[in-house]
Design an enzyme around this catalytic site. Structure first.
Site, PDB file in Angstrom:
ATOM      1  N   GLU A 299      -3.967  10.292   1.005  1.00 31.43           N
ATOM      2  CA  GLU A 299      -4.335   8.760   1.460  1.00 31.43           C
ATOM      3  C   GLU A 299      -3.809   8.433   2.905  1.00 31.43           C
ATOM      4  OE1 GLU A 299      -4.673   4.201  -0.274  1.00 31.43           O
ATOM      5  OE2 GLU A 299      -2.776   5.491  -0.759  1.00 31.43           O
TER       6      GLU A 299
ATOM      7  N   ASP B 272      -1.088   9.369  -3.351  1.00 36.03           N
ATOM      8  CA  ASP B 272      -1.125   7.781  -3.015  1.00 36.03           C
ATOM      9  C   ASP B 272      -0.258   7.498  -1.887  1.00 36.03           C
ATOM     10  OD1 ASP B 272      -1.960   4.883  -3.545  1.00 36.03           O
ATOM     11  OD2 ASP B 272       0.401   5.058  -4.015  1.00 36.03           O
TER      12      ASP B 272
END
Length: 555
Positions: A283, A217
């Site tokens: 990401e 993330d």
């Protein structure tokens, strides 16, 4: 364009299809209105029936839920809201029995402010954990820097993605701490070797429990400019594909993506490479494709796949889609493997974004037939629409803190539609779902679409099955054969053994015809209309109905 090399000897993460589950919204097994791990486990047979190979689960760590799990209080446990480690182990075991791999979110940029590391870090400037986070003194002259939003005296002008300044004052120690996101999410200091070592142990903890890898993330903010220079003003171009409010007033040149991030990624990769057959997906919100491609690593020694979010910002035109795919393929380092997504937990749903289910069907066909690994967000196989969220029902902290500019993520996170019973079968009738169920759930749900051979669900399943048994679609080469002129995009996928598939997509809401130089005739394998399988088509004048996509076997 020339064919892009085939990759028939692919790894599991290249052959497979990833299905993202937002655990709060998939299935509630205990009647509290929030989805959980045992709810996911109970639906693994459905995912196996659908043809899913890999399940990516969004965070389920212990958390105060300031950002619904992305504020981590403990990296090596499960929040009681979702279950416990025994429930997680059961999920992995059942998934394995169905031939499904599990990957999970790793949230490395920040913790919760309730994490024991941060509690100790802020206890004193002399704390052993002080340097686990990014602390800084106010500007000596008390000035706010070059942006008024920064706040008086802050160390620099950096802004939070979730609104306001990126610095929070800690009166007890007389310093600011950095938070790229919420103040409840203090940034870790990845220039501290002790942080690196501790977070590598987190990776090992979950790898030892049998997962197959991580979706990482928001990794780019992990490495900031060590001099913490002010970000320059933005000349008006959004920093992302939708507005970020005040955050867009500056270019985040120094607050993320420092070149030292590459060594952090290489460190992650070394940990994963010590285990057999694992994957790291990052990401990466980077839309300059040569820069995006650097995150594979010079020797493909960083991320196995930096997520490619190009289709999220590309206009729905054949020309734009063809151009994007060409740019992606042209930017890849030698041997790198592409990937594509159309939606996730931070985005509006495909059918709502594109306006119709017919377009969503074409998008699904494109996603599952381009060269590379596709990721499907839960419910997209049904053509689920954005939920309607009344102001008083808003749960997303981003929308609550930056209201009125359309950043709210709740509409794309509403509960999965399982059937036409109360709450769409997501939770028991007497429970209250954490977000309202979509208004169309009685017509658009798994049970009703499983009974309809021409549904979006069956189209998705047919495409997944075709991909699974067709080397040309799994690892074959890619070549554009029609670049978007006349609203159509067509490309050729070819395996090393000569098997060839033509994919022809009509982006228009009226009929189109195109002439293709690939062969005289082909056989329809799948149509988005689900009614022409087995038909022979003349490719010298191929007719496509409004919003129709075809997969055609050549030869």
């Amino acid at each position: 364009m020339d064919p892009i090399a085939s990759h028939d000897g692919a790894c599991w993460w290249q052959r497979g299809v990833v299905y993202q589950i937002y655990p709060r919204s998939f299935l509630d097994s205990n009647g509290d209105g929030v989805g959980d791990l045992r709810g996911i486990t109970s639906r693994l047979p459905y995912l196996a029936w659908l043809g899913i190979d890999v399940v990516w689960i969004s965070p389920f760590y212990p958390s105060p839920m300031a950002d619904f799990g992305y504020d981590v209080k403990d990296y090596t446990d499960v929040d009681p809201l979702f279950g416990d480690l025994a429930a997680f182990d059961e999920l992995v075991a059942v998934a394995t029995s169905h031939g499904i791999r599990i990957i999970m979110d790793f949230v490395p940029n920040h913790t919760s402010k309730e994490h024991p590391w941060f509690i100790e870090s802020r206890s004193s400037r002399d704390s052993a954990k002080r340097e686990f986070y990014v602390w800084a003194d106010p500007r000596p002259d008390g000035s706010p820097g070059t942006a008024p939003q920064a706040g008086p005296g802050t160390p620099n002008n950096w802004l939070s993605i979730f609104g306001g300044r990126a610095w929070e004052w800690d009166a007890a120690s007389g310093q600011y701490y950095l938070h790229t996101f919420l103040p409840e999410q203090p940034d870790l200091n990845w220039r501290n070797p002790s942080v690196v070592a501790a977070m590598h142990e987190v990776l090992r903890f979950w790898l030892d429990r049998g997962i197959s890898g991580f979706r990482i993330d928001a990794p780019l903010p992990m490495m900031k400019d060590p001099q913490m220079r002010d970000n320059p003003p933005n000349k008006g171009k959004p920093t992302y594909h939708r507005p970020f409010g005040d955050y867009d007033t500056l270019v985040p040149l120094y607050s993320q993506g420092h070149p030292d991030i590459h060594e952090i990624f290489r460190g992650f990769r070394r940990v994963l490479d010590a285990y057999p057959d694992k994957v790291a997906i990052g990401e990466i919100h980077e839309f300059h494709w040569p820069t995006w491609a650097t995150y594979y690593g010079v020797d493909l020694d960083e991320l196995h796949m930096p997520f490619n979010f190009g289709l999220l910002k590309t206009p729905w035109t054949a020309r734009a889609a063809a151009q994007l795919v060409g740019e992606i393929e042209g930017s890849l380092p030698k041997g790198a493997w592409p990937n594509y997504v159309f939606g996730n937990h931070d985005e509006p749903r495909i059918a709502s974004r594109l306006g119709t289910e017919a377009r969503a069907r074409v998008a699904m066909m494109m996603l599952l037939t381009l060269r590379g690994t596709p990721t499907i967000y839960y419910g997209e196989e049904l053509g689920m629409l954005n939920g309607v969220i009344a102001p008083e029902q808003t749960r997303d902290p981003w929308e609550l803190r930056v209201p009125g500019i359309g950043v709210g993520r709740d509409p794309g996170r509403t509960p999965m539609h399982w059937d036409a019973s109360a709450h769409a079968g997501f939770c028991a009738e007497g429970a209250e779902p954490w977000l309202p169920v979509g208004a169309d759930y009685r017509e658009r749900n798994v049970a009703s679409q499983r009974a309809d051979a021409r549904s979006m669900l069956h189209l998705t399943r047919a495409l997944l099955a075709l991909r699974a048994k067709t080397p040309a679609l799994q690892g074959g080469s890619y070549r554009t054969v029609h670049d978007g002129e006349g609203d159509c995009f067509a490309y050729l996928r070819e395996a090393d053994d000569g098997q060839r598939c033509l994919i022809a997509l009509n982006f228009a809401d009226t009929e189109r015809s195109l002439s293709l130089p690939t062969a005289d005739f082909g056989t329809v394998l799948v149509s988005t209309y689900a009614d022409t399988q087995g038909e022979r088509r003349d490719l010298s004048s191929l007719r496509l109905r409004a919003d129709e996509g075809l997969v055609i076997a050549l030869g």
